[in-house]
Design a protein around this motif. Sequence first.
Motif, PDB file in Angstrom:
ATOM      1  N   UNK A 186     -44.177  -2.972  21.334  1.00 58.11           N
ATOM      2  CA  UNK A 186     -44.622  -1.801  22.045  1.00 58.11           C
ATOM      3  C   UNK A 186     -45.930  -1.891  22.549  1.00 58.11           C
ATOM      4  N   UNK A 187     -46.109  -3.707  22.146  1.00 59.34           N
ATOM      5  CA  UNK A 187     -47.318  -4.300  22.443  1.00 59.34           C
ATOM      6  C   UNK A 187     -48.685  -3.906  21.949  1.00 59.34           C
ATOM      7  N   UNK A 188     -48.866  -3.256  20.963  1.00 63.23           N
ATOM      8  CA  UNK A 188     -49.341  -2.910  19.484  1.00 63.23           C
ATOM      9  C   UNK A 188     -50.375  -3.575  18.948  1.00 63.23           C
ATOM     10  N   UNK A 189     -51.596  -4.541  19.469  1.00 60.10           N
ATOM     11  CA  UNK A 189     -51.570  -5.341  18.591  1.00 60.10           C
ATOM     12  C   UNK A 189     -53.121  -4.632  17.284  1.00 60.10           C
ATOM     13  N   UNK A 190     -52.714  -3.594  16.940  1.00 62.70           N
ATOM     14  CA  UNK A 190     -53.504  -3.242  15.461  1.00 62.70           C
ATOM     15  C   UNK A 190     -52.509  -3.933  14.295  1.00 62.70           C
ATOM     16  N   UNK A 191     -53.655  -3.871  13.757  1.00 64.58           N
ATOM     17  CA  UNK A 191     -52.825  -4.588  12.436  1.00 64.58           C
ATOM     18  C   UNK A 191     -52.108  -3.481  11.327  1.00 64.58           C
ATOM     19  N   UNK A 192     -51.550  -3.874  10.519  1.00 59.59           N
ATOM     20  CA  UNK A 192     -50.948  -3.187   9.774  1.00 59.59           C
ATOM     21  C   UNK A 192     -51.969  -2.347   8.399  1.00 59.59           C
ATOM     22  N   UNK A 193     -51.641  -1.487   8.069  1.00 59.33           N
ATOM     23  CA  UNK A 193     -52.694  -1.698   7.108  1.00 59.33           C
ATOM     24  C   UNK A 193     -52.181  -1.393   5.985  1.00 59.33           C
ATOM     25  N   UNK A 194     -51.089  -0.264   5.614  1.00 58.55           N
ATOM     26  CA  UNK A 194     -50.121   0.274   4.198  1.00 58.55           C
ATOM     27  C   UNK A 194     -49.364   0.956   5.224  1.00 58.55           C
ATOM     28  N   UNK A 195     -48.070   0.789   4.263  1.00 62.75           N
ATOM     29  CA  UNK A 195     -46.750   1.713   5.302  1.00 62.75           C
ATOM     30  C   UNK A 195     -46.858   2.739   3.727  1.00 62.75           C
ATOM     31  N   UNK A 196     -46.739   4.166   3.983  1.00 63.58           N
ATOM     32  CA  UNK A 196     -46.138   4.888   2.405  1.00 63.58           C
ATOM     33  C   UNK A 196     -44.898   5.493   2.797  1.00 63.58           C
ATOM     34  N   UNK A 197     -44.195   5.258   1.373  1.00 62.57           N
ATOM     35  CA  UNK A 197     -42.907   5.631   2.095  1.00 62.57           C
ATOM     36  C   UNK A 197     -42.836   7.009   0.813  1.00 62.57           C
ATOM     37  N   UNK A 198     -42.844   8.015   1.303  1.00 59.36           N
ATOM     38  CA  UNK A 198     -42.557   9.465  -0.401  1.00 59.36           C
ATOM     39  C   UNK A 198     -41.507   9.859  -0.611  1.00 59.36           C
ATOM     40  N   UNK A 199     -41.651   9.564  -1.469  1.00 53.19           N
ATOM     41  CA  UNK A 199     -39.497  10.169  -2.537  1.00 53.19           C
ATOM     42  C   UNK A 199     -39.701  11.267  -3.242  1.00 53.19           C
ATOM     43  N   UNK A 208     -36.124  -6.074  -0.480  1.00 48.34           N
ATOM     44  CA  UNK A 208     -35.231  -5.090   1.331  1.00 48.34           C
ATOM     45  C   UNK A 208     -36.858  -4.654   1.947  1.00 48.34           C
ATOM     46  N   UNK A 209     -38.117  -4.402   0.516  1.00 52.91           N
ATOM     47  CA  UNK A 209     -39.128  -3.115   1.845  1.00 52.91           C
ATOM     48  C   UNK A 209     -39.466  -4.966   2.906  1.00 52.91           C
ATOM     49  N   UNK A 210     -39.384  -6.146   2.517  1.00 46.41           N
ATOM     50  CA  UNK A 210     -39.916  -7.462   3.428  1.00 46.41           C
ATOM     51  C   UNK A 210     -38.863  -6.871   4.603  1.00 46.41           C
ATOM     52  N   UNK A 211     -37.364  -6.721   3.935  1.00 48.84           N
ATOM     53  CA  UNK A 211     -36.704  -5.681   5.774  1.00 48.84           C
ATOM     54  C   UNK A 211     -38.160  -4.810   6.872  1.00 48.84           C
ATOM     55  N   UNK A 212     -38.347  -4.021   5.553  1.00 48.08           N
ATOM     56  CA  UNK A 212     -39.102  -3.171   6.304  1.00 48.08           C
ATOM     57  C   UNK A 212     -40.713  -3.221   7.051  1.00 48.08           C
ATOM     58  N   UNK A 213     -40.883  -4.364   6.225  1.00 51.77           N
ATOM     59  CA  UNK A 213     -42.286  -5.158   6.584  1.00 51.77           C
ATOM     60  C   UNK A 213     -42.137  -5.641   7.932  1.00 51.77           C
ATOM     61  N   UNK A 214     -40.486  -6.640   8.119  1.00 52.85           N
ATOM     62  CA  UNK A 214     -40.996  -7.413   9.567  1.00 52.85           C
ATOM     63  C   UNK A 214     -40.285  -6.600  10.072  1.00 52.85           C
ATOM     64  N   UNK A 215     -39.390  -5.121  10.316  1.00 56.39           N
ATOM     65  CA  UNK A 215     -38.977  -4.400  11.285  1.00 56.39           C
ATOM     66  C   UNK A 215     -40.043  -3.899  12.242  1.00 56.39           C
ATOM     67  N   UNK A 216     -41.125  -3.742  11.137  1.00 57.16           N
ATOM     68  CA  UNK A 216     -42.280  -3.072  11.540  1.00 57.16           C
ATOM     69  C   UNK A 216     -42.901  -4.116  12.179  1.00 57.16           C
ATOM     70  N   UNK A 217     -43.468  -4.854  12.210  1.00 52.55           N
ATOM     71  CA  UNK A 217     -44.126  -5.848  12.890  1.00 52.55           C
ATOM     72  C   UNK A 217     -43.145  -6.473  14.305  1.00 52.55           C
ATOM     73  N   UNK A 218     -42.049  -6.595  14.060  1.00 47.29           N
ATOM     74  CA  UNK A 218     -41.095  -6.134  15.675  1.00 47.29           C
ATOM     75  C   UNK A 218     -41.450  -5.349  16.578  1.00 47.29           C
ATOM     76  N   UNK A 219     -41.179  -4.116  15.602  1.00 42.02           N
ATOM     77  CA  UNK A 219     -40.914  -2.733  15.679  1.00 42.02           C
ATOM     78  C   UNK A 219     -42.898  -2.492  17.287  1.00 42.02           C
ATOM     79  N   UNK A 220     -43.742  -3.360  16.397  1.00 40.59           N
ATOM     80  CA  UNK A 220     -45.101  -3.569  17.203  1.00 40.59           C
ATOM     81  C   UNK A 220     -45.704  -4.175  18.243  1.00 40.59           C
TER      82      UNK A 220
END
Length: 209
Positions: free
Chosen positions: A149-162, A134-146
């Motif tokens: 948007x033309x964002x060339x930065x790399x993802x450092x980390x993603x925080x999900x707070x429950x 499930x979190x693979x979908x999160x990472x792939x979706x974020x990479x596609x969105x970046x």
Amino acid sequence: MRVSSRSQWWRRNGSDADAASSAPAADDASERLAVDLPKATAVSPPTADEQDLDQFVKWIHADASAPTTTPESAHPETILTTEEYPNMSSLDDALQQLLAIEGATGAAIVDYASGMALAQGGNPSFDLGIAAAGNSNVVRAKLVTMRDLGVTDEIDDILITLTSQYHLINVLNTKNANGLFIYLVLTKTSANLALARHKLKAIAAQIEV
């Protein structure tokens, strides 16, 4: 009995005469043998080419009779590429370090292209395999969105707070671990989020597959 004069002469001279008469016959036979036999052909020493050929034949026989030994390099052990087979020892060591972080209840190292967990451990009260996919979908979706948007930065980390947990996703961007992310589950009441993120980043930099 009457003995002829011839018999008397033979008795006196017969043995000497026979020996004398037989000697020339032996000499004649040896002379005829020497004349009749062909002369032996002179053997000339081998030429340089013939010597080389003889040496070559000896080498062939020596190689054929020598025991067959297989050098270690002839059959090297099968080498698995890191792209196909991750270094599970390295991943397991990293997993143990992740679970040693204060408040950690589960961790996984995941290939986000396939959603498969290459290593996982802990007991976060849910299925880590399903969480990894499930979190693979999160990472792939974020990479596609970046990318959109033309964002060339790399993802450092993603925080999900429950309500009771922190879910940390650290995307590995190193050359030796590209395409993977770390999924870390922390208990909110016992974890130090800032310290956990710091340790997670340090562990992520060491992972090689």
